[in-house]
Write an enzyme that holds these catalytic residues in place. Structure first.
Site, PDB file in Angstrom:
ATOM      1  N   ARG A  38       0.750  -1.100   0.055  1.00 37.05           N
ATOM      2  CA  ARG A  38       0.127   0.050   0.118  1.00 37.05           C
ATOM      3  C   ARG A  38       0.989   1.163  -0.018  1.00 37.05           C
ATOM      4  O   ARG A  38       0.425   2.221   0.487  1.00 37.05           O
ATOM      5  CB  ARG A  38      -1.027   0.192   1.030  1.00 37.05           C
ATOM      6  CG  ARG A  38      -2.278  -1.142   1.109  1.00 37.05           C
ATOM      7  CD  ARG A  38      -3.181  -0.830   2.311  1.00 37.05           C
ATOM      8  NE  ARG A  38      -4.255  -1.914   2.153  1.00 37.05           N
ATOM      9  CZ  ARG A  38      -4.434  -2.481   3.229  1.00 37.05           C
ATOM     10  NH1 ARG A  38      -4.419  -1.755   4.512  1.00 37.05           N
ATOM     11  NH2 ARG A  38      -5.396  -3.848   3.199  1.00 37.05           N
ATOM     12  N   ARG A  42      -3.619   6.170  -0.001  1.00 37.93           N
ATOM     13  CA  ARG A  42      -4.256   7.198   0.801  1.00 37.93           C
ATOM     14  C   ARG A  42      -3.271   8.088   1.827  1.00 37.93           C
ATOM     15  O   ARG A  42      -3.434   9.406   2.132  1.00 37.93           O
ATOM     16  CB  ARG A  42      -5.298   6.950   1.699  1.00 37.93           C
ATOM     17  CG  ARG A  42      -6.594   6.260   1.253  1.00 37.93           C
ATOM     18  CD  ARG A  42      -7.268   5.429   1.991  1.00 37.93           C
ATOM     19  NE  ARG A  42      -7.042   4.156   2.481  1.00 37.93           N
ATOM     20  CZ  ARG A  42      -7.391   3.528   3.189  1.00 37.93           C
ATOM     21  NH1 ARG A  42      -8.851   3.625   3.580  1.00 37.93           N
ATOM     22  NH2 ARG A  42      -6.677   2.194   3.616  1.00 37.93           N
ATOM     23  N   ARG A  51      -7.385  11.099  -7.135  1.00 39.36           N
ATOM     24  CA  ARG A  51      -8.628  10.208  -6.717  1.00 39.36           C
ATOM     25  C   ARG A  51      -9.595  11.238  -6.229  1.00 39.36           C
ATOM     26  O   ARG A  51     -10.750  10.438  -6.011  1.00 39.36           O
ATOM     27  CB  ARG A  51      -7.982   9.310  -5.646  1.00 39.36           C
ATOM     28  CG  ARG A  51      -7.661   7.844  -6.200  1.00 39.36           C
ATOM     29  CD  ARG A  51      -8.409   6.840  -6.710  1.00 39.36           C
ATOM     30  NE  ARG A  51      -9.566   6.834  -6.167  1.00 39.36           N
ATOM     31  CZ  ARG A  51      -9.961   6.231  -5.041  1.00 39.36           C
ATOM     32  NH1 ARG A  51      -9.269   5.544  -4.427  1.00 39.36           N
ATOM     33  NH2 ARG A  51     -11.548   6.393  -4.634  1.00 39.36           N
ATOM     34  N   ASP A  87      -6.777  -3.539  -7.165  1.00 42.54           N
ATOM     35  CA  ASP A  87      -7.590  -4.127  -6.183  1.00 42.54           C
ATOM     36  C   ASP A  87      -7.732  -5.558  -6.348  1.00 42.54           C
ATOM     37  O   ASP A  87      -7.813  -5.905  -7.659  1.00 42.54           O
ATOM     38  CB  ASP A  87      -8.696  -3.381  -5.895  1.00 42.54           C
ATOM     39  CG  ASP A  87      -9.299  -3.727  -4.476  1.00 42.54           C
ATOM     40  OD1 ASP A  87      -9.245  -2.997  -3.575  1.00 42.54           O
ATOM     41  OD2 ASP A  87      -9.929  -4.665  -4.455  1.00 42.54           O
ATOM     42  N   TYR A 162     -14.792 -12.796   0.429  1.00 41.44           N
ATOM     43  CA  TYR A 162     -15.377 -11.408   0.134  1.00 41.44           C
ATOM     44  C   TYR A 162     -16.811 -11.831  -0.747  1.00 41.44           C
ATOM     45  O   TYR A 162     -17.938 -11.468  -0.323  1.00 41.44           O
ATOM     46  CB  TYR A 162     -14.611 -10.556  -0.852  1.00 41.44           C
ATOM     47  CG  TYR A 162     -13.725  -9.801  -0.046  1.00 41.44           C
ATOM     48  CD1 TYR A 162     -14.400  -8.794   0.978  1.00 41.44           C
ATOM     49  CD2 TYR A 162     -12.412  -9.774  -0.313  1.00 41.44           C
ATOM     50  CE1 TYR A 162     -13.279  -8.076   1.447  1.00 41.44           C
ATOM     51  CE2 TYR A 162     -11.429  -8.926   0.459  1.00 41.44           C
ATOM     52  CZ  TYR A 162     -11.865  -8.156   1.365  1.00 41.44           C
ATOM     53  OH  TYR A 162     -11.099  -7.322   1.894  1.00 41.44           O
TER      54      TYR A 162
END
Length: 355
Positions: A38, A42, A51, A87, A162
């Site tokens: 990562r 963010r 983004r 992702d 998921y």
């Protein structure tokens, strides 16, 4: 491993000699290579600007945006490898599964898969399903030059969780109920997901990715016995199929201290270790001839620099017990991490380990 081959070989000797690829192949390095799970995301203000009004799955389908976001941490931190911005649910979306990535939640599946009819919706993925992946990898290979690009995919168990739970889960109760109670359906589900994971990795390799990482984020929820019976056959098959591409294969899961031997047995060249297990202990758990990746606790980066430096030195010292060591965090960069701390950490690892 065999001699360099495929797309990796075509990128020339400078890439072949990159510290990251050499460490993965357990060869001597000029310094311990660094990248961060990562690392693109963010924690970077430039990422938040790019983004700003773009949903995650749309960003993952725009080659220009994928390329820019992948390159941002390489420019800022001077890490030794880039990780492809995508992702793990992208291939599921590409084959028609109705899902979205909700901010603050994660992937959410509109119609969870819990029966044979649902499982049949999972078809193989073809490069034509994800042309933006091929295009973005090509752009990145050109920009990165002598720095490797790591492709990645979600492992079958994590994708299954998921799909069955309908989103992130703490207990994975629906997943385990299906795994325990309907083994034949579980087998069919895992076979299909293994094929999808492999297809997504192959698309990235054939476009020029130099290494691949299989993320099994949730597999630490299983006992070793359940992993061996219900997960290992499918991850082993993926790594076996990838062998022909002759690129380093990395396997990573969270909370997998009791599973490290099995993660290694699945066939990866490099096993990622989370922060719970010291690297010198991890060496004793993985198969001989396995490089290690990790494993600073991401939360450490919120402590004073002196603490970060001390703990990093300890990890580097323990990592010398491994045949090869790639420095990383024990999981992904936390969203509120100070980018300057990661930049300083990268430089510190390079300086401390320079030969």
């Amino acid at each position: 491993m065999g001699a360099p081959g495929g797309a990796w070989h075509d990128r020339g000797v400078t890439l072949q000699d990159s510290p990251f690829l050499r460490a993965c192949r357990r060869l001597p390095v000029s310094h311990t290579p660094v990248w961060f799970m990562r690392q693109a995301g963010r924690s970077l203000p430039e990422y938040r600007r790019v983004r700003a009004d773009v949903p995650m799955l749309e960003a993952c389908a725009r080659p220009d945006m994928i390329t820019e976001i992948t390159m941002q941490p390489v420019r800022r931190y001077d890490v030794d490898a880039a990780i492809f911005f995508s992702d793990i649910v992208v291939p599921l979306k590409a084959i028609g599964i109705d899902l979205d990535i909700k901010p603050g939640v994660g992937p959410v599946v509109a119609d969870p898969i819990r029966d044979a009819t649902g499982v049949k919706r999972l078809r193989e993925i073809e490069p034509g399903d994800v042309p933006y992946i091929t295009e973005a990898v090509g752009q990145l290979v050109g920009e990165l030059g002598d720095k490797p690009l790591i492709g990645f995919a979600g492992a079958p168990f994590t994708l299954a969780s998921y799909l069955i739970e309908g989103g992130p889960s703490k207990n994975h109760e629906h997943t385990k109920a299906l795994m325990y109670g309907e083994p034949e359906l579980w087998d069919e589900l895992m076979r299909r997901l293994a094929t999808i994971s492999l297809g997504f990795l192959r698309t990235q390799i054939e476009a020029g990715a130099s290494a691949v990482q299989l993320f099994d984020s949730w597999v630490g929820a299983l006992s070793a016995e359940d992993y061996r019976a219900s997960v290992l056959p499918y991850t082993s098959w993926i790594f076996g199929q990838l062998a022909q591409h002759e690129v380093p294969r990395i396997h990573f899961g969270v909370g997998t201290g009791e599973l490290l031997s099995l993660l290694s047995e699945a066939g990866a060249d490099v096993v990622g270790v989370d922060w719970r297990v010291p690297l010198d202990k991890a060496v004793q758990r993985v198969q001989p001839g396995t490089a290690l990746q990790g494993n600073l606790d991401p939360a450490t980066l919120f402590a004073p620099w002196e603490v970060v430096a001390e703990r990093t030195r300890d990890i580097l010292a323990r990592g010398r017990a491994a045949d090869g060591h790639v420095f990383n965090l024990g999981h992904g960069v936390l969203p509120s991490t100070d980018p300057d701390m990661l930049q300083r950490l990268t430089a510190f690892v390079h300086e401390e380990t320079a030969v």
